[in-house]
Scaffold this active site. Structure first.
Site, PDB file in Angstrom:
ATOM      1  NE  ARG A   1     -11.455   6.211   5.202  1.00 35.19           N
ATOM      2  CZ  ARG A   1     -10.133   6.314   5.312  1.00 35.19           C
ATOM      3  NH1 ARG A   1      -9.433   5.384   5.934  1.00 35.19           N
ATOM      4  NH2 ARG A   1      -9.500   7.359   4.805  1.00 35.19           N
TER       5      ARG A   1
ATOM      6  N   GLY B   1       6.547   7.521   3.361  1.00 33.06           N
ATOM      7  CA  GLY B   1       6.830   8.681   2.553  1.00 33.06           C
ATOM      8  C   GLY B   1       8.000   8.548   1.583  1.00 33.06           C
TER       9      GLY B   1
ATOM     10  CD  GLU C   1     -11.410 -24.626 -10.855  1.00 26.92           C
ATOM     11  OE1 GLU C   1     -10.266 -24.659 -11.329  1.00 26.92           O
ATOM     12  OE2 GLU C   1     -11.661 -24.190  -9.708  1.00 26.92           O
TER      13      GLU C   1
ATOM     14  CB  THR D   1       3.790   8.301   6.626  1.00 28.07           C
ATOM     15  OG1 THR D   1       4.619   8.567   5.498  1.00 28.07           O
ATOM     16  CG2 THR D   1       2.335   8.418   6.218  1.00 28.07           C
TER      17      THR D   1
ATOM     18  CB  ALA E   1      -0.457  12.064  -4.513  1.00 29.36           C
TER      19      ALA E   1
END
Length: 371
Positions: free
Chosen positions: A206, A295, A53, A195, A153
């Site tokens: 990145r 992991g 603001e 991991t 993933a």
């Protein structure tokens, strides 16, 4: 709820452009309008700088204008580092203020302060969209805990990799870029010691292949003291927190502290580090958002403890078969979790499935009554 008005949509766009860069302040956008035309725009600066603001009001004649802002303007309080935006609005002569959402830290007093000064205030335009955008801030304000995103993933047959078959990286460049853009706005990234030992990740943001100016805090879970102090995660550029158990090796602890990392001692629960205790400690350090990158054992622990708020599942078109390491470790007792609502984003050759778990829900938008 109805879609935000065009001017509020612009304020939301401005807020999104600084998402994650204003902690512990919320990311807010503001648009000043007169006669249907935008006079100026503002977004919250990094902590200690002007709020949205104030930025929108700086250097312009705001008398009689309407100010659209995504969150309730702030008020005076002890220890405040910037002038109150409600005072700036009053002093600037703004005639009307449109607020998307009340700030739980302000609790409606900012709106009331403006109305007491004779300014017309409307609340609720864009409330649903702003609630979605500010989920990490809202949870942190309500519970003192960071908002947890589980990111992983996985292959079509539910595996996260197959090192024995030479498959350690599953996704393509588009998915990698999306993951780095998310790293670029969150406050912290967490992995387990397994991991770090297996992959030696830098855990840096990145986007576009270049290190971001602002890097997230790196958090490593290591109950037994297995992480090497020479690991890339300890490289300069961002703070590192290593969470360990009481009784981990003293020599290892000393070596970790010498890297400049912060060591957190946590209790154990059922043989595992007490994750809720960790989240409380992170929240006290103004960490509002946390991406858990694994992991599998770490992911399972967060899901079993009902601590995951959002899922980012990158699904790759591969079948890893018997060589694959399963996403859910043997012996884990995960509950049934429904992801809702679901966003499906094609990132060829992969697909991102994103959504909320319902572990925590933001409070319903509180609309200040009109006077």
């Amino acid at each position: 709820m109805s879609a935000p008005s065009p001017f509020m949509q612009e304020a939301i766009r401005l807020a999104a452009s600084v998402r994650g860069r204003t902690s512990p302040n919320p990311w807010v956008g503001a648009v000043l309008v007169r006669d249907g035309q935008v006079i100026s725009r503002g977004a919250t600066a990094p902590y200690g700088g002007p709020h949205a603001e104030a930025a929108a009001l700086a250097g312009v004649d705001a008398r009689g204008a309407t100010l659209y802002c995504t969150l309730e303007p702030c008020v005076p309080f002890e220890g405040k580092r910037t002038p109150p935006c409600s005072d700036a609005i009053i002093q600037a002569g703004v005639a009307r203020v449109v607020v998307a959402l009340l700030d739980p830290h302000v609790g409606g007093t900012g709106v009331q302060r403006l109305r007491d000064a004779g300014i017309e205030v409307a609340v609720g335009d864009g409330a649903e969209a702003v609630t979605d955008l500010l989920r990490p801030y809202l949870k942190w304000r309500q519970l003192g805990l960071p908002y947890v995103i589980a990111k992983f993933a996985v292959s079509l047959d539910g595996a996260v990799g197959a090192p024995s078959a030479g498959v350690t990286w599953l996704t393509g460049q588009a998915a990698v870029e999306r993951a780095h853009r998310d790293r670029d706005w969150v406050d912290a990234i967490l992995v387990g010691s397994g991991t770090v030992i297996a992959d030696d990740p830098a855990l840096t943001a990145r986007p576009g292949g270049q290190p971001a100016d602002r890097q997230p805090v790196r958090v490593v879970l290591d109950a037994r003291g297995r992480t090497s102090p020479d690991s890339r995660v300890f490289a300069p550029g961002a703070p590192v927190i290593v969470a360990t158990a009481h009784g981990s090796p003293p020599e290892w602890r000393e070596a970790i502290v010498r890297t400049g990392a912060t060591l957190l001692e946590l209790d154990r629960s059922s043989g595992r580090l007490e994750l809720r205790q960790l989240l409380r400690a992170l929240g006290q350090r103004n960490i509002q958002s946390l991406v858990v990158e694994g992991g599998p054992t770490v992911h399972a622990s967060f899901f079993e403890a009902d601590l995951v708020d959002e899922v980012h599942a990158y699904v790759t078109p591969r079948l890893l078969g018997s060589a694959g390491i399963p996403l859910v470790p043997q012996g884990a007792s995960l509950p049934v979790i429904h992801i809702d609502p679901v966003e499906i984003a094609p990132l060829p050759p992969d697909v991102l499935i994103r959504g909320y778990t319902g572990s925590w829900q933001p409070p319903l938008p509180i609309l200040a009554p009109e006077r």
